[in-house]
Design a protein around this motif. Sequence first.
Motif, short mmCIF file in Angstrom:
data_model
loop_
_atom_site.label_atom_id
_atom_site.label_comp_id
_atom_site.label_asym_id
_atom_site.label_seq_id
_atom_site.Cartn_x
_atom_site.Cartn_y
_atom_site.Cartn_z
N ALA A 98 3.02 10.56 -7.71
CA ALA A 98 3.39 9.26 -7.15
C ALA A 98 2.14 8.64 -6.56
O ALA A 98 1.20 9.35 -6.19
N MET A 99 2.14 7.32 -6.49
CA MET A 99 1.00 6.64 -5.87
C MET A 99 1.49 5.50 -4.99
O MET A 99 2.42 4.78 -5.36
N GLU A 100 0.89 5.38 -3.83
CA GLU A 100 1.16 4.26 -2.94
C GLU A 100 -0.11 3.41 -2.89
O GLU A 100 -1.20 3.94 -2.62
N THR A 101 0.01 2.14 -3.19
CA THR A 101 -1.14 1.23 -3.08
C THR A 101 -0.94 0.36 -1.85
O THR A 101 0.09 -0.30 -1.72
N LEU A 102 -1.92 0.38 -0.96
CA LEU A 102 -1.83 -0.48 0.23
C LEU A 102 -3.02 -1.44 0.19
O LEU A 102 -4.17 -0.99 0.16
N ILE A 103 -2.74 -2.72 0.13
CA ILE A 103 -3.82 -3.72 0.10
C ILE A 103 -4.05 -4.21 1.53
O ILE A 103 -3.12 -4.70 2.19
N PHE A 104 -5.29 -4.01 2.00
CA PHE A 104 -5.63 -4.44 3.36
C PHE A 104 -6.59 -5.63 3.31
O PHE A 104 -7.42 -5.74 2.39
N VAL A 148 -9.42 0.98 8.85
CA VAL A 148 -8.92 1.73 7.69
C VAL A 148 -9.73 3.02 7.49
O VAL A 148 -9.16 4.11 7.29
N TYR A 149 -11.07 2.91 7.59
CA TYR A 149 -11.88 4.10 7.30
C TYR A 149 -11.96 5.06 8.51
O TYR A 149 -12.13 6.27 8.33
N ALA A 150 -11.76 4.52 9.72
CA ALA A 150 -11.64 5.41 10.88
C ALA A 150 -10.38 6.26 10.72
O ALA A 150 -10.38 7.47 11.01
N LEU A 151 -9.33 5.64 10.22
CA LEU A 151 -8.08 6.38 10.02
C LEU A 151 -8.23 7.41 8.89
O LEU A 151 -7.74 8.55 9.00
N ALA A 152 -8.91 7.03 7.81
CA ALA A 152 -9.13 8.00 6.73
C ALA A 152 -9.87 9.22 7.27
O ALA A 152 -9.53 10.37 6.95
N ASN A 153 -10.86 8.98 8.10
CA ASN A 153 -11.59 10.10 8.73
C ASN A 153 -10.63 10.99 9.51
O ASN A 153 -10.64 12.22 9.36
N GLN A 154 -9.86 10.33 10.36
CA GLN A 154 -8.96 11.08 11.25
C GLN A 154 -7.94 11.90 10.45
O GLN A 154 -7.67 13.05 10.76
N GLN A 155 -7.45 11.32 9.37
CA GLN A 155 -6.43 12.00 8.57
C GLN A 155 -6.99 13.21 7.81
O GLN A 155 -6.36 14.25 7.71
N THR A 171 1.60 8.07 4.34
CA THR A 171 1.60 6.59 4.26
C THR A 171 1.81 5.94 5.63
O THR A 171 1.20 4.90 5.90
N ASN A 172 2.63 6.53 6.48
CA ASN A 172 2.99 5.85 7.74
C ASN A 172 1.79 5.44 8.60
O ASN A 172 1.74 4.31 9.08
N PRO A 173 0.82 6.33 8.82
CA PRO A 173 -0.31 5.92 9.66
C PRO A 173 -1.02 4.68 9.09
O PRO A 173 -1.45 3.81 9.84
N PHE A 174 -1.09 4.58 7.75
CA PHE A 174 -1.74 3.42 7.15
C PHE A 174 -0.85 2.18 7.23
O PHE A 174 -1.32 1.06 7.44
N LEU A 175 0.47 2.40 7.08
CA LEU A 175 1.39 1.26 7.20
C LEU A 175 1.28 0.63 8.59
O LEU A 175 1.37 -0.59 8.75
N LYS A 176 1.05 1.49 9.59
CA LYS A 176 0.94 0.97 10.97
C LYS A 176 -0.27 0.04 11.15
O LYS A 176 -0.30 -0.75 12.08
N LEU A 177 -1.25 0.15 10.23
CA LEU A 177 -2.41 -0.75 10.33
C LEU A 177 -2.10 -2.15 9.79
O LEU A 177 -2.91 -3.05 9.89
N GLY A 178 -0.90 -2.30 9.19
CA GLY A 178 -0.50 -3.64 8.74
C GLY A 178 -1.16 -4.10 7.46
O GLY A 178 -1.93 -5.07 7.48
N PRO A 179 -0.87 -3.45 6.33
CA PRO A 179 -1.43 -3.92 5.05
C PRO A 179 -0.84 -5.28 4.66
O PRO A 179 0.26 -5.62 5.10
N ILE A 180 -1.57 -6.00 3.80
CA ILE A 180 -1.06 -7.28 3.27
C ILE A 180 0.14 -7.01 2.36
O ILE A 180 1.12 -7.74 2.35
N SER A 181 0.05 -5.94 1.58
CA SER A 181 1.15 -5.60 0.68
C SER A 181 1.11 -4.10 0.37
O SER A 181 0.06 -3.46 0.57
#
Length: 492
Positions: A230-236, A244-251, A299-309
């Motif tokens: 499965a793939m989730e695409t989040l457009i920021f 976004v990249y601080a979160l990628a680091n943390q994750q 996905t949730n931590p990234f969704l919290k950053l508010g993607p465009i879609s």
Amino acid sequence: MHHLPLKLAALLASAAAVSCQNYAQLAKQLSNTAQIYQPGTAAFNAAVLRWSNYSTPVANVVVVPGTENDVVQTVKFANQHSLPFLATNGVHGSITTLGKMTRGIEIHMSQLNSIVVAQDGSTATIGGGVMSKNLTDALWAVGKQTVTGTCECVGYMGPGLGGGHGWLQGRHGLVSDQYVSLNVVLANGSLITVNEHSELFWAMKGAGHNFGIVTSVTSQIYDIQHPNYAMETLIFSGSKVEAVYALANQQWLTNGATMPVDLINWSYWYFDPTTDAEKPVIAMYLIQEGVNKVDAAHTNPFLKLGPISTESVSGTYRDLAAWTGISLSDTPCQKTGNANPRFPIYLKSYNPIAQGLVYELFREATTAANSPFGHALFMFEGYSQQGVKAIGQDATAFAYREDNLLVAPLLTYAPNGPATDAIASALGNTIRQILFQGSGETSLNTYVNYAYGDETPAAWYGSDQWRQNRLSALKEDFDPAGQFSFYAPIRS
Ligand SMILES: Cc1cc2nc3c(=O)[nH]c(=O)nc-3n(C[C@H](O)[C@H](O)[C@H](O)COP(=O)(O)OP(=O)(O)OC[C@H]3O[C@@H](n4cnc5c(N)ncnc54)[C@H](O)[C@@H]3O)c2cc1C
């Protein structure tokens, strides 16, 4: 009208005649399935057309071997006539050193395309001209798979000779980590089998372009255990770049966190005015193996950053290339006539401040009026690494098992003379230098298969002196005249 001096014209005519006769002699030594394409023919033009139209190799003739022995005969023929030669397959190699080939024979491997699965199902013997997708499909049909490059239109051998990154590397290691033995035609035209008992085995797995032409390779293959993905695409918005990249680091990348073996994170930056008319977007891809929906924990931590879609897709392993825009029908698989330089760097984690700085340069380059780089793409590849790190850091010539991210701007542009080439080179190198400084590393680590071409052998093959020494010694033994030096040469 301009006339050549008579004597020179006669000389040129006789040179051409001799060379045609010579190729007729070569043809006699080749199998009846081999082809020789002369310049001016449609077949020649098609064979020499490349993915990146910058600093390309130039050949006077294309030989398409039909058998392993045809490769031997062609290399011997080239040696007899002091002609340079270069093996090609998927023609996606774009390193500028290829432009040092200004004449000679292109040995197009496309007919050596057999794939034979061993009876015990543990290995497959794969021709040196097999393409990534053909291998994936052939193995899939019998319930098997192996590590290949992700892009459907690259060769199987090309990526592997430089290490080889693929979707399955978290499970099994790099493409070249799967090699069991290789049949290799050396610079002097001799055919040898290289396996764990040969000194060349180490070098073929990371610096292989420097040592020979691989007519076939036997690689480990595996039962398909996780067909579904499965793939989730989040457009920021680009304004979120640091977050976004601080979160990628943390994750996944800092404070002991690692990318789970079943997860891959890629991201692309590109200018898509239909989504954001002012600046490039960040497309984050979370790709998970063995599920029909990416876990909410990812996905949730990234969704919290508010993607465009956001968009979810599910399917099988074989859909991954299309989902990430690198299937046979996508732009990266077309020969558009564009120059396609990349400026790669390996990183252990992101430096969010450096990401912000390079985003700004990329924004300017992609959005400025009349910029040639409007269609540039910035690629961030974060594969799972367990299979890669399970193998000793010194085990192969691929030097960068300790790094976690493959990062590269692809500054695609329509060729427009040396001034534009110089702007691309300066921009790409500036971006890379900022990322390098932000990394805190002491040596520039680059992926040889994405390299621009102005890097050093230490950057392609590792800065440890012992690596340089070992490669130089092998080069002296196996290719003393440096005939395999058009692709990221160990010695310049
Ligand atoms: C769109 C795209 C996607 C990519 N995806 C990936 C990826 O997922 N993983 C990855 O690791 N890399 C990837 N790459 C980089 C890729 O590894 C290199 O571009 C590689 O050179 C492609 O090999 P090729 O056969 O397609 O190209 P070619 O230009 O035909 O070959 C490149 C070089 O490989 C050597 N070579 C090829 N075949 C042989 C042979 N049989 N024997 C000896 N030498 C040979 C020659 O030196 C040749 O110059 C990608 C590149 C592009 C453009």
